[in-house]
Scaffold this motif. Structure first.
Motif, mmCIF file in Angstrom:
data_model
loop_
_atom_site.group_PDB
_atom_site.id
_atom_site.type_symbol
_atom_site.label_atom_id
_atom_site.label_comp_id
_atom_site.label_asym_id
_atom_site.label_seq_id
_atom_site.Cartn_x
_atom_site.Cartn_y
_atom_site.Cartn_z
ATOM 1 N N CYS A 154 1.514 7.357 -7.539
ATOM 2 C CA CYS A 154 1.989 7.075 -6.168
ATOM 3 C C CYS A 154 3.279 7.525 -5.615
ATOM 4 C CB CYS A 154 2.162 5.354 -6.106
ATOM 5 S SG CYS A 154 0.467 4.694 -6.538
ATOM 6 N N SER A 155 4.494 7.690 -6.105
ATOM 7 C CA SER A 155 5.482 8.358 -5.891
ATOM 8 C C SER A 155 5.189 9.683 -5.645
ATOM 9 C CB SER A 155 6.530 8.293 -6.970
ATOM 10 O OG SER A 155 6.817 6.857 -7.239
ATOM 11 N N PHE A 156 4.468 10.607 -6.481
ATOM 12 C CA PHE A 156 4.262 12.242 -6.421
ATOM 13 C C PHE A 156 3.495 12.298 -4.795
ATOM 14 C CE2 PHE A 156 0.851 15.410 -6.235
ATOM 15 C CZ PHE A 156 1.873 16.444 -6.509
ATOM 16 N N GLN A 157 2.534 11.358 -4.399
ATOM 17 C CA GLN A 157 1.708 11.488 -3.303
ATOM 18 C C GLN A 157 2.715 11.070 -2.136
ATOM 19 O OE1 GLN A 157 -1.019 12.989 -3.170
ATOM 20 N NE2 GLN A 157 -1.397 12.415 -0.970
ATOM 21 N N MET A 216 1.088 1.317 -16.008
ATOM 22 C CA MET A 216 1.998 1.165 -14.848
ATOM 23 C C MET A 216 2.978 2.294 -14.482
ATOM 24 S SD MET A 216 0.672 -1.635 -13.463
ATOM 25 C CE MET A 216 2.049 -1.840 -12.282
ATOM 26 N N GLY A 217 3.501 3.094 -15.695
ATOM 27 C CA GLY A 217 4.519 4.044 -15.376
ATOM 28 C C GLY A 217 3.634 5.336 -14.793
ATOM 29 N N VAL A 218 2.392 5.409 -15.194
ATOM 30 C CA VAL A 218 1.714 6.417 -14.825
ATOM 31 C C VAL A 218 0.963 6.248 -13.301
ATOM 32 C CG1 VAL A 218 -0.655 7.718 -14.955
ATOM 33 C CG2 VAL A 218 0.775 7.321 -16.900
ATOM 34 N N ALA A 219 0.645 4.919 -12.947
ATOM 35 C CA ALA A 219 0.399 4.786 -11.646
ATOM 36 C C ALA A 219 1.612 4.620 -10.749
ATOM 37 C CB ALA A 219 -0.181 3.340 -11.609
ATOM 38 N N VAL A 220 2.579 4.257 -11.077
ATOM 39 C CA VAL A 220 3.866 4.438 -10.336
ATOM 40 C C VAL A 220 4.171 6.003 -10.108
ATOM 41 C CG1 VAL A 220 6.240 3.931 -10.067
ATOM 42 C CG2 VAL A 220 4.757 2.309 -10.531
ATOM 43 N N GLY A 221 4.213 6.667 -11.003
ATOM 44 C CA GLY A 221 4.345 8.240 -10.864
ATOM 45 C C GLY A 221 3.456 8.793 -10.040
#
Length: 89
Positions: A24-27, A17-22
């Motif tokens: 999404c935040s980057f994009q 979940m941390g990787v997915a949120v990261g």
């Protein structure tokens, strides 16, 4: 109380979940900051549709895309060629 909810079995879920949120935040930050079609300021929105093809080309043709353009889509080319290519004697 925390030991009831945070168990070692859920650490991989937290990591995923941390990787997915990261990502999404980057994009989101990338689009807000450098996408030529996104205008946050009032003056930019009032400009309407701009035909700035050079800026759009610069945004879409980023460094990673230029790097992988002429490469074969392989993760481990030496292993792939070892198993797929015929032996050269």
């Amino acid at each position: 109380m925390a030991s009831r909810w945070i168990r070692p079995e859920v650490y991989p879920l937290f990591a995923a979940m941390g990787v997915a949120v990261g990502i999404c935040s980057f994009q989101l930050v990338r689009n807000i900051c450098i996408n030529p079609e996104v205008r946050v300021s009032k003056q930019g929105r009032a400009a309407g549709v701009l035909e700035n093809f050079e800026e759009g080309q610069k945004y879409s043709e980023h460094a990673l895309r230029k790097f992988v353009r002429n490469r074969r889509p392989e993760i481990m080319p030496s292993i792939n060629s070892f198993f797929a290519d015929p032996q050269k004697n």
